[in-house]
Design a protein around this motif. Structure first.
Motif, short mmCIF file in Angstrom:
data_model
loop_
_atom_site.label_atom_id
_atom_site.label_comp_id
_atom_site.label_asym_id
_atom_site.label_seq_id
_atom_site.Cartn_x
_atom_site.Cartn_y
_atom_site.Cartn_z
N ALA A 203 0.85 -1.18 0.00
CA ALA A 203 0.00 0.00 0.00
C ALA A 203 0.89 1.24 0.00
CB ALA A 203 -0.91 0.01 1.22
N PRO A 204 0.84 2.08 -1.02
CA PRO A 204 0.07 1.89 -2.25
C PRO A 204 0.76 0.90 -3.19
CG PRO A 204 1.34 3.91 -2.40
CD PRO A 204 1.61 3.33 -1.03
N ALA A 205 -0.03 0.36 -4.12
CA ALA A 205 0.52 -0.60 -5.08
C ALA A 205 0.97 0.12 -6.34
CB ALA A 205 -0.51 -1.67 -5.41
N GLN A 206 0.61 1.39 -6.47
CA GLN A 206 0.99 2.16 -7.66
C GLN A 206 1.84 3.33 -7.19
OE1 GLN A 206 -0.26 1.72 -10.95
NE2 GLN A 206 0.12 3.69 -11.93
N LEU A 207 3.06 3.41 -7.66
CA LEU A 207 3.95 4.52 -7.30
C LEU A 207 4.20 5.34 -8.55
CD1 LEU A 207 6.59 2.53 -5.17
CD2 LEU A 207 4.47 3.62 -4.39
N SER A 208 3.87 6.62 -8.50
CA SER A 208 4.16 7.46 -9.65
C SER A 208 4.67 8.81 -9.21
CB SER A 208 2.92 7.59 -10.54
OG SER A 208 1.79 7.84 -9.76
N GLY A 209 5.21 9.54 -10.15
CA GLY A 209 5.76 10.86 -9.84
C GLY A 209 7.27 10.92 -10.01
N ALA A 210 7.91 9.76 -10.08
CA ALA A 210 9.37 9.75 -10.27
C ALA A 210 9.68 10.06 -11.73
CB ALA A 210 9.93 8.39 -9.89
N VAL A 211 10.81 10.69 -11.94
CA VAL A 211 11.23 10.97 -13.31
C VAL A 211 12.62 10.36 -13.55
CG1 VAL A 211 9.86 13.06 -13.66
CG2 VAL A 211 12.11 13.24 -12.63
N ALA A 212 12.89 10.08 -14.81
CA ALA A 212 14.16 9.45 -15.18
C ALA A 212 15.34 10.30 -14.70
CB ALA A 212 14.23 9.28 -16.70
#
Ligand SMILES: [Cu+2]
Length: 349
Positions: free
Chosen positions: A75-84
């Motif tokens: 939790a959470p199972a979706q991680l977003s916001g990171a950039v290369a």
């Protein structure tokens, strides 16, 4: 009704009235000058600086707080916001009674098969490697960091628990790497006076979830954290923040370890609201190291719980009450003076 002879009014009440008037004058003379610096120290600094696409430095990056549960699930199972190209830190918390792992695949856009045996899953990671392989004991927490390669832009990376049969039972998730930089990068400073300046940050989000950036410079001599609540419109306090963050892991937890250095993080917010940020170093929050991030909502117009106006109004009100009392006393003394003193109730000496 013209009085021919007025009996001398009781001087005790006049004395009390004069004393109250003097107290009011003293309060105004001392209180108002004192109120001004207090109010200045507590003023909200409205200066907000906006920047664009600040590249994350090696010491900053994005922090994801992930809780492993016995469901078993992440939790959470979706991680977003990171950039290369940026440093990704995962803080893994275990609130269950089983051990779990957070093992992040290196291959982009590969969906691992939940019908694989534990040995087959181990075999996949042995062959293809992982960005991160953290194991967390029951009730514990562990951190790990890695740098997302430049070619990770736009990719999806699966993470699983390698503890046998946890992945197969649903313990997996995805890290989605954004294609771009934060829409707004906010700047803040950690001051030597144990404060953030500005302590009101404003971001005009265009849509949700919104990727934002924060850049914090430590202009003092101490170490700090810049820790942002994941929950909007919840005020945290020096006495409850430890419990609060244990239950609701912060969305950003920058460790500001080098005075003079600048730290960056990119993070994602799901909706509009007011998000509180604090310093977790012992005593710092209590000393005033906190602030609020307004996302998609208007910041306070005149703000400050202790503005000059409010503090001075308190002093004026108190002085006014004293003056009122002295007037009442003086009037009653004058009025009572027209009656025989024997009619006045007597109080203790
Ligand atoms: Cu601090």
């Amino acid at each position: 009704m013209v009085p021919t002879a007025v009996r001398a009014p009781p001087t005790r009440k006049y004395r009390a009235a004069v004393a109250l008037l003097l107290a009011a004058a003293l309060l105004l003379a001392v209180g108002l000058p004192l109120a001004a610096p207090i109010a200045r120290a507590n003023r909200v600094v409205p200066a907000i600086e906006f920047g664009r696409s600040v590249a994350a430095g090696p010491s900053g990056g994005i922090v994801f707080n992930v809780t492993a549960t016995d469901a078993p699930a992440f939790a959470p199972a979706q991680l977003s916001g990171a950039v290369a190209g940026e440093t990704v830190t995962v803080r893994l918390y275990n609130n269950g009674s089983y051990a779990h792992s957070f093992t992040l695949a290196r291959q982009a856009n590969v969906v691992l098969n939940t019908s694989w045996s534990p040995a087959a899953l181990d075999g996949y990671f042995a062959q293809n490697g992982s960005f991160l392989n953290l194991t967390v004991a029951p009730g514990g927490s562990v951190n790990g960091s890695f740098v997302l390669p430049a070619n990770a832009s736009g990719g999806s990376f699966e993470f699983v628990s390698l503890v046998p049969y946890q992945f197969q039972s649903g313990m997996h998730g995805t890290l989605v790497v954004g294609a771009g930089a934060p829409s707004v990068t906010l700047t803040d400073q950690a001051l030597a006076s144990l404060a953030f300046e500005p302590n009101i940050l404003v971001a005009n989000a265009t849509g949700y979830p919104e990727t934002l950036g924060i850049q914090v410079t430590d202009v003092g001599a101490l170490i700090h954290t810049w820790t942002l609540s994941a929950l909007a419109n919840v005020q945290i306090t020096p006495s409850n923040f430890t419990t609060f963050f244990a239950q609701h892991p912060p969305v950003v937890n920058l460790q500001i370890l080098n005075p003079g250095a600048t730290y960056n993080a990119t993070f994602l917010l799901d909706g509009p609201g007011v998000y509180e940020f604090i310093c977790e170093e012992p005593g710092h929050f209590q000393a005033g190291m906190f602030g609020f991030l307004y996302v998609g909502v208007a910041p306070p117009a005149v703000a400050a719980p202790l503005s000059t106006a409010i503090v001075q109004a308190d002093v004026l009100l108190l002085a006014g009450i004293l003056v009122l009392f002295s007037v009442v006393l003086a009037l009653s003394a004058t009025f009572m003076g027209r009656f025989p003193p024997g009619r006045r109730p007597r109080h203790g000496s």
